[in-house]
Design a protein around this motif. Structure first.
Motif, PDB file in Angstrom:
ATOM      1  N   MET A   1     -15.323   5.770  29.763  1.00  0.00           N
ATOM      2  CA  MET A   1     -14.887   5.520  28.401  1.00  0.00           C
ATOM      3  C   MET A   1     -13.512   4.871  28.430  1.00  0.00           C
ATOM      4  O   MET A   1     -12.638   5.304  29.163  1.00  0.00           O
ATOM      5  CB  MET A   1     -14.833   6.831  27.622  1.00  0.00           C
ATOM      6  CG  MET A   1     -14.331   6.669  26.209  1.00  0.00           C
ATOM      7  SD  MET A   1     -14.348   8.245  25.356  1.00  0.00           S
ATOM      8  CE  MET A   1     -14.225   7.670  23.698  1.00  0.00           C
ATOM      9  N   GLN A   2     -13.355   3.865  27.646  1.00  0.00           N
ATOM     10  CA  GLN A   2     -12.099   3.133  27.570  1.00  0.00           C
ATOM     11  C   GLN A   2     -11.351   3.540  26.301  1.00  0.00           C
ATOM     12  O   GLN A   2     -11.917   3.554  25.217  1.00  0.00           O
ATOM     13  CB  GLN A   2     -12.370   1.625  27.574  1.00  0.00           C
ATOM     14  CG  GLN A   2     -11.137   0.776  27.571  1.00  0.00           C
ATOM     15  CD  GLN A   2     -10.324   0.909  28.849  1.00  0.00           C
ATOM     16  OE1 GLN A   2     -10.846   1.238  29.896  1.00  0.00           O
ATOM     17  NE2 GLN A   2      -9.040   0.646  28.748  1.00  0.00           N
ATOM     18  N   ILE A   3     -10.079   3.891  26.450  1.00  0.00           N
ATOM     19  CA  ILE A   3      -9.243   4.228  25.293  1.00  0.00           C
ATOM     20  C   ILE A   3      -8.594   2.938  24.797  1.00  0.00           C
ATOM     21  O   ILE A   3      -7.929   2.238  25.552  1.00  0.00           O
ATOM     22  CB  ILE A   3      -8.155   5.252  25.668  1.00  0.00           C
ATOM     23  CG1 ILE A   3      -8.759   6.534  26.210  1.00  0.00           C
ATOM     24  CG2 ILE A   3      -7.258   5.547  24.476  1.00  0.00           C
ATOM     25  CD1 ILE A   3      -9.486   7.363  25.203  1.00  0.00           C
ATOM     26  N   GLY A  33      -5.402   7.707  31.861  1.00  0.00           N
ATOM     27  CA  GLY A  33      -5.187   8.360  33.146  1.00  0.00           C
ATOM     28  C   GLY A  33      -5.918   9.694  33.242  1.00  0.00           C
ATOM     29  O   GLY A  33      -6.502  10.026  34.278  1.00  0.00           O
ATOM     30  N   ILE A  34      -5.909  10.457  32.160  1.00  0.00           N
ATOM     31  CA  ILE A  34      -6.616  11.739  32.133  1.00  0.00           C
ATOM     32  C   ILE A  34      -8.113  11.514  32.289  1.00  0.00           C
ATOM     33  O   ILE A  34      -8.784  12.208  33.066  1.00  0.00           O
ATOM     34  CB  ILE A  34      -6.296  12.504  30.837  1.00  0.00           C
ATOM     35  CG1 ILE A  34      -4.830  12.946  30.833  1.00  0.00           C
ATOM     36  CG2 ILE A  34      -7.217  13.701  30.663  1.00  0.00           C
ATOM     37  CD1 ILE A  34      -4.341  13.459  29.499  1.00  0.00           C
ATOM     38  N   LEU A  35      -8.659  10.544  31.569  1.00  0.00           N
ATOM     39  CA  LEU A  35     -10.093  10.263  31.665  1.00  0.00           C
ATOM     40  C   LEU A  35     -10.480   9.767  33.054  1.00  0.00           C
ATOM     41  O   LEU A  35     -11.551  10.101  33.560  1.00  0.00           O
ATOM     42  CB  LEU A  35     -10.511   9.255  30.600  1.00  0.00           C
ATOM     43  CG  LEU A  35     -10.530   9.774  29.166  1.00  0.00           C
ATOM     44  CD1 LEU A  35     -10.915   8.661  28.205  1.00  0.00           C
ATOM     45  CD2 LEU A  35     -11.474  10.945  29.022  1.00  0.00           C
ATOM     46  N   THR A  36      -9.613   8.991  33.687  1.00  0.00           N
ATOM     47  CA  THR A  36      -9.874   8.524  35.042  1.00  0.00           C
ATOM     48  C   THR A  36      -9.928   9.705  36.006  1.00  0.00           C
ATOM     49  O   THR A  36     -10.806   9.777  36.870  1.00  0.00           O
ATOM     50  CB  THR A  36      -8.791   7.528  35.491  1.00  0.00           C
ATOM     51  OG1 THR A  36      -8.783   6.426  34.588  1.00  0.00           O
ATOM     52  CG2 THR A  36      -9.032   7.036  36.906  1.00  0.00           C
ATOM     53  N   ASP A  39     -13.096  11.587  35.421  1.00  0.00           N
ATOM     54  CA  ASP A  39     -14.217  10.803  35.957  1.00  0.00           C
ATOM     55  C   ASP A  39     -14.311  10.960  37.470  1.00  0.00           C
ATOM     56  O   ASP A  39     -15.410  10.963  38.027  1.00  0.00           O
ATOM     57  CB  ASP A  39     -14.047   9.337  35.569  1.00  0.00           C
ATOM     58  CG  ASP A  39     -15.317   8.549  35.780  1.00  0.00           C
ATOM     59  OD1 ASP A  39     -16.399   9.089  35.467  1.00  0.00           O
ATOM     60  OD2 ASP A  39     -15.232   7.403  36.256  1.00  0.00           O
ATOM     61  N   ASN A  40     -13.188  11.113  38.148  1.00  0.00           N
ATOM     62  CA  ASN A  40     -13.204  11.354  39.602  1.00  0.00           C
ATOM     63  C   ASN A  40     -13.908  12.658  39.935  1.00  0.00           C
ATOM     64  O   ASN A  40     -14.521  12.785  40.999  1.00  0.00           O
ATOM     65  CB  ASN A  40     -11.788  11.384  40.167  1.00  0.00           C
ATOM     66  CG  ASN A  40     -11.161  10.008  40.225  1.00  0.00           C
ATOM     67  OD1 ASN A  40     -11.859   9.000  40.210  1.00  0.00           O
ATOM     68  ND2 ASN A  40      -9.849   9.963  40.266  1.00  0.00           N
ATOM     69  N   LEU A  41     -13.837  13.638  39.057  1.00  0.00           N
ATOM     70  CA  LEU A  41     -14.502  14.913  39.301  1.00  0.00           C
ATOM     71  C   LEU A  41     -16.019  14.757  39.311  1.00  0.00           C
ATOM     72  O   LEU A  41     -16.720  15.544  39.946  1.00  0.00           O
ATOM     73  CB  LEU A  41     -14.094  15.939  38.241  1.00  0.00           C
ATOM     74  CG  LEU A  41     -12.622  16.366  38.251  1.00  0.00           C
ATOM     75  CD1 LEU A  41     -12.340  17.308  37.092  1.00  0.00           C
ATOM     76  CD2 LEU A  41     -12.252  17.020  39.571  1.00  0.00           C
ATOM     77  N   ASN A  42     -16.524  13.753  38.623  1.00  0.00           N
ATOM     78  CA  ASN A  42     -17.971  13.512  38.605  1.00  0.00           C
ATOM     79  C   ASN A  42     -18.502  13.092  39.975  1.00  0.00           C
ATOM     80  O   ASN A  42     -19.699  13.166  40.223  1.00  0.00           O
ATOM     81  CB  ASN A  42     -18.329  12.447  37.570  1.00  0.00           C
ATOM     82  CG  ASN A  42     -18.165  12.958  36.161  1.00  0.00           C
ATOM     83  OD1 ASN A  42     -18.313  14.146  35.895  1.00  0.00           O
ATOM     84  ND2 ASN A  42     -17.844  12.056  35.244  1.00  0.00           N
ATOM     85  N   GLU A  43     -17.623  12.650  40.866  1.00  0.00           N
ATOM     86  CA  GLU A  43     -18.044  12.227  42.194  1.00  0.00           C
ATOM     87  C   GLU A  43     -18.317  13.409  43.120  1.00  0.00           C
ATOM     88  O   GLU A  43     -18.920  13.236  44.175  1.00  0.00           O
ATOM     89  CB  GLU A  43     -16.972  11.326  42.816  1.00  0.00           C
ATOM     90  CG  GLU A  43     -16.774  10.026  42.068  1.00  0.00           C
ATOM     91  CD  GLU A  43     -15.642   9.195  42.633  1.00  0.00           C
ATOM     92  OE1 GLU A  43     -15.103   9.565  43.706  1.00  0.00           O
ATOM     93  OE2 GLU A  43     -15.293   8.187  42.016  1.00  0.00           O
ATOM     94  N   LEU A  44     -17.886  14.609  42.744  1.00  0.00           N
ATOM     95  CA  LEU A  44     -18.103  15.780  43.585  1.00  0.00           C
ATOM     96  C   LEU A  44     -19.571  16.166  43.583  1.00  0.00           C
ATOM     97  O   LEU A  44     -20.225  16.174  42.539  1.00  0.00           O
ATOM     98  CB  LEU A  44     -17.265  16.959  43.082  1.00  0.00           C
ATOM     99  CG  LEU A  44     -15.758  16.795  43.150  1.00  0.00           C
ATOM    100  CD1 LEU A  44     -15.076  17.991  42.500  1.00  0.00           C
ATOM    101  CD2 LEU A  44     -15.305  16.644  44.592  1.00  0.00           C
TER     102      LEU A  44
END
Length: 96
Positions: A1-3, A33-36, A39-44
């Motif tokens: 999602m883009q802010i 930055g928070i959303l990025t 989103d990194n947590l989705n890679e786990l």
């Protein structure tokens, strides 16, 4: 999602907050930055983990549930109140 400014305006409306125009770019950058990060947590890979997985050995530590004598905390707090009666604060009526 883009802010972007449209999303920020919607967030302002939903939160009933007003962000100063001079700070909007900084807020967009921080939210992005928070959303990025999220989103990194989705890679786990969590497929092999149980839904009740905990990092604590043996679960959540609990304190002993032991009875204790009543202390005078309430009386100490109420002693600083402008008005109090029978362990209750007395406040002005706000609804007539």
């Amino acid at each position: 999602m883009q802010i972007d400014h449209t999303v920020l305006e919607k967030l302002e409306k939903l939160s009933h907050l007003r962000i100063d125009d001079s700070k909007k770019e900084a807020v967009i950058e921080q939210l992005s930055g928070i959303l990025t990060y999220v989103d990194n947590l989705n890679e786990l890979d969590t497929e092999a983990l149980d839904a009740s997985f905990s990092t604590l050995e043996g679960g959540t530590p609990l304190r002993a549930d032991s009875p204790r004598e009543a202390d005078d905390i309430a009386k100490d707090i109420l002693s600083h109140a402008p008005q109090a009666n029978d362990d209750f604060f007395i406040v002005p009526a706000i609804i007539e």
